[in-house]
Write a protein that holds these residues in place. Sequence first.
Motif, PDB file in Angstrom:
ATOM      1  N   LEU A  17     -38.429 -61.732  28.966  1.00 27.82           N
ATOM      2  CA  LEU A  17     -38.495 -62.435  30.072  1.00 27.82           C
ATOM      3  C   LEU A  17     -39.923 -62.368  30.954  1.00 27.82           C
ATOM      4  CD1 LEU A  17     -35.617 -60.510  32.180  1.00 27.82           C
ATOM      5  CD2 LEU A  17     -35.755 -63.080  31.197  1.00 27.82           C
ATOM      6  N   HIS A  18     -40.962 -61.620  30.223  1.00 25.22           N
ATOM      7  CA  HIS A  18     -42.257 -61.663  30.584  1.00 25.22           C
ATOM      8  C   HIS A  18     -43.043 -62.642  29.553  1.00 25.22           C
ATOM      9  CE1 HIS A  18     -41.584 -58.656  33.653  1.00 25.22           C
ATOM     10  NE2 HIS A  18     -40.825 -58.041  32.729  1.00 25.22           N
ATOM     11  N   ASN A  19     -42.422 -63.278  28.554  1.00 27.34           N
ATOM     12  CA  ASN A  19     -42.954 -64.073  27.605  1.00 27.34           C
ATOM     13  C   ASN A  19     -43.831 -63.347  26.542  1.00 27.34           C
ATOM     14  OD1 ASN A  19     -43.046 -66.462  26.292  1.00 27.34           O
ATOM     15  ND2 ASN A  19     -44.967 -66.959  27.269  1.00 27.34           N
ATOM     16  N   GLU A  20     -43.292 -62.052  26.385  1.00 31.86           N
ATOM     17  CA  GLU A  20     -44.028 -61.031  25.592  1.00 31.86           C
ATOM     18  C   GLU A  20     -43.316 -61.633  23.986  1.00 31.86           C
ATOM     19  OE1 GLU A  20     -46.671 -59.071  25.454  1.00 31.86           O
ATOM     20  OE2 GLU A  20     -46.757 -59.655  27.629  1.00 31.86           O
ATOM     21  N   LYS A  21     -43.960 -61.635  23.032  1.00 28.20           N
ATOM     22  CA  LYS A  21     -43.321 -61.964  21.696  1.00 28.20           C
ATOM     23  C   LYS A  21     -42.612 -61.064  21.008  1.00 28.20           C
ATOM     24  CE  LYS A  21     -45.074 -66.017  22.113  1.00 28.20           C
ATOM     25  NZ  LYS A  21     -44.962 -66.357  23.627  1.00 28.20           N
ATOM     26  N   LEU A  22     -41.509 -61.060  20.543  1.00 24.91           N
ATOM     27  CA  LEU A  22     -40.804 -60.252  19.705  1.00 24.91           C
ATOM     28  C   LEU A  22     -40.868 -60.382  18.360  1.00 24.91           C
ATOM     29  CD1 LEU A  22     -37.731 -60.220  22.204  1.00 24.91           C
ATOM     30  CD2 LEU A  22     -39.613 -58.889  22.389  1.00 24.91           C
ATOM     31  N   GLY A  23     -40.740 -59.185  17.693  1.00 20.50           N
ATOM     32  CA  GLY A  23     -40.853 -59.138  16.100  1.00 20.50           C
ATOM     33  C   GLY A  23     -39.611 -58.302  15.631  1.00 20.50           C
ATOM     34  N   ASP A  24     -38.521 -58.416  16.338  1.00 22.84           N
ATOM     35  CA  ASP A  24     -37.481 -57.636  15.731  1.00 22.84           C
ATOM     36  C   ASP A  24     -36.231 -58.400  14.954  1.00 22.84           C
ATOM     37  OD1 ASP A  24     -37.063 -58.619  18.386  1.00 22.84           O
ATOM     38  OD2 ASP A  24     -35.447 -57.149  19.132  1.00 22.84           O
ATOM     39  N   PHE A  25     -35.677 -57.925  14.210  1.00 28.85           N
ATOM     40  CA  PHE A  25     -34.677 -58.924  13.371  1.00 28.85           C
ATOM     41  C   PHE A  25     -33.246 -58.230  13.445  1.00 28.85           C
ATOM     42  CE2 PHE A  25     -34.092 -60.268   8.599  1.00 28.85           C
ATOM     43  CZ  PHE A  25     -33.614 -61.243   9.031  1.00 28.85           C
ATOM     44  N   TRP A  26     -32.335 -59.269  13.977  1.00 27.62           N
ATOM     45  CA  TRP A  26     -30.922 -58.778  14.240  1.00 27.62           C
ATOM     46  C   TRP A  26     -29.943 -59.512  13.292  1.00 27.62           C
ATOM     47  CZ3 TRP A  26     -29.809 -54.640  17.721  1.00 27.62           C
ATOM     48  CH2 TRP A  26     -30.994 -54.304  18.495  1.00 27.62           C
ATOM     49  N   LYS A  27     -28.753 -58.951  13.282  1.00 26.78           N
ATOM     50  CA  LYS A  27     -27.681 -59.482  12.586  1.00 26.78           C
ATOM     51  C   LYS A  27     -26.380 -59.173  13.460  1.00 26.78           C
ATOM     52  CE  LYS A  27     -25.674 -57.395   8.866  1.00 26.78           C
ATOM     53  NZ  LYS A  27     -25.293 -57.197   7.517  1.00 26.78           N
ATOM     54  N   PHE A  28     -25.541 -60.504  13.687  1.00 30.50           N
ATOM     55  CA  PHE A  28     -24.618 -60.148  14.489  1.00 30.50           C
ATOM     56  C   PHE A  28     -23.393 -60.449  13.573  1.00 30.50           C
ATOM     57  CE2 PHE A  28     -20.943 -62.000  16.956  1.00 30.50           C
ATOM     58  CZ  PHE A  28     -20.884 -61.130  18.033  1.00 30.50           C
ATOM     59  N   ASP A  29     -22.513 -59.372  13.466  1.00 31.53           N
ATOM     60  CA  ASP A  29     -21.158 -59.636  12.519  1.00 31.53           C
ATOM     61  C   ASP A  29     -20.087 -60.361  13.214  1.00 31.53           C
ATOM     62  OD1 ASP A  29     -18.660 -58.884  11.390  1.00 31.53           O
ATOM     63  OD2 ASP A  29     -19.369 -57.212  10.349  1.00 31.53           O
ATOM     64  N   ILE A  30     -20.040 -61.500  12.889  1.00 23.35           N
ATOM     65  CA  ILE A  30     -19.068 -62.341  13.872  1.00 23.35           C
ATOM     66  C   ILE A  30     -17.379 -61.651  13.864  1.00 23.35           C
ATOM     67  CG2 ILE A  30     -18.096 -64.532  13.918  1.00 23.35           C
ATOM     68  CD1 ILE A  30     -20.628 -65.580  12.598  1.00 23.35           C
ATOM     69  N   LYS A  31     -16.953 -61.176  12.629  1.00 21.93           N
ATOM     70  CA  LYS A  31     -15.544 -60.846  12.422  1.00 21.93           C
ATOM     71  C   LYS A  31     -15.375 -59.544  13.462  1.00 21.93           C
ATOM     72  CE  LYS A  31     -14.374 -62.378   7.972  1.00 21.93           C
ATOM     73  NZ  LYS A  31     -13.897 -61.864   6.731  1.00 21.93           N
ATOM     74  N   ASN A  32     -16.386 -58.751  13.642  1.00 25.08           N
ATOM     75  CA  ASN A  32     -16.499 -57.437  14.182  1.00 25.08           C
ATOM     76  C   ASN A  32     -16.909 -57.504  15.583  1.00 25.08           C
ATOM     77  OD1 ASN A  32     -14.806 -56.007  12.150  1.00 25.08           O
ATOM     78  ND2 ASN A  32     -16.771 -56.015  10.948  1.00 25.08           N
ATOM     79  N   SER A  33     -17.671 -58.582  16.083  1.00 30.80           N
ATOM     80  CA  SER A  33     -18.515 -58.703  17.112  1.00 30.80           C
ATOM     81  C   SER A  33     -19.185 -57.668  17.403  1.00 30.80           C
ATOM     82  CB  SER A  33     -17.644 -58.733  18.427  1.00 30.80           C
ATOM     83  OG  SER A  33     -16.752 -60.027  18.156  1.00 30.80           O
ATOM     84  N   LYS A  34     -20.302 -57.239  16.478  1.00 31.69           N
ATOM     85  CA  LYS A  34     -21.099 -56.379  16.320  1.00 31.69           C
ATOM     86  C   LYS A  34     -22.695 -56.772  16.182  1.00 31.69           C
ATOM     87  CE  LYS A  34     -21.856 -51.485  14.722  1.00 31.69           C
ATOM     88  NZ  LYS A  34     -21.710 -50.683  13.457  1.00 31.69           N
ATOM     89  N   TRP A  35     -23.591 -56.220  17.071  1.00 29.04           N
ATOM     90  CA  TRP A  35     -25.005 -56.470  16.624  1.00 29.04           C
ATOM     91  C   TRP A  35     -25.653 -55.257  16.023  1.00 29.04           C
ATOM     92  CZ3 TRP A  35     -27.705 -60.890  17.268  1.00 29.04           C
ATOM     93  CH2 TRP A  35     -27.368 -61.670  18.177  1.00 29.04           C
TER      94      TRP A  35
END
Length: 135
Positions: A17-35
Amino acid sequence: NMVCFKDDLYMFGGHDLHNEKLGDFWKFDIKNSKWSLIESLGTGPSARSGHTIEIVKDTLVLFGGILEITKETDETYLYDVPTNTWSMIEALNIKGADADDDLFLRGDQTSTVHNAKDSTMKKNKNNGSATHFNH
């Protein structure tokens, strides 16, 4: 920016929200609705927003982005899904190519474009193999 591969969505970076750049890498499992946060191998991209991420076979291709307010980048990274490994592609000048020709590699197709401005090819730092496209 997200890309879908098999039953998962992959998301890298962006900004808060403060326009700070992020470098994290995420995966969302569609079948289990889990990040889940991905702890990957190799040297991955630095924090950024405004980049493009696409999937080619089982590899995510991340290009460009905004590192700071006035600093954009043309870096290209590959994330190999099966090995969970990032690698950076560096630009190399092609010796012997006409200055007005560009070489484009897309999948298993190769083409040369005449009268282009730059003859540059990308090379994978990890295995030394020339991989793809003009810069």
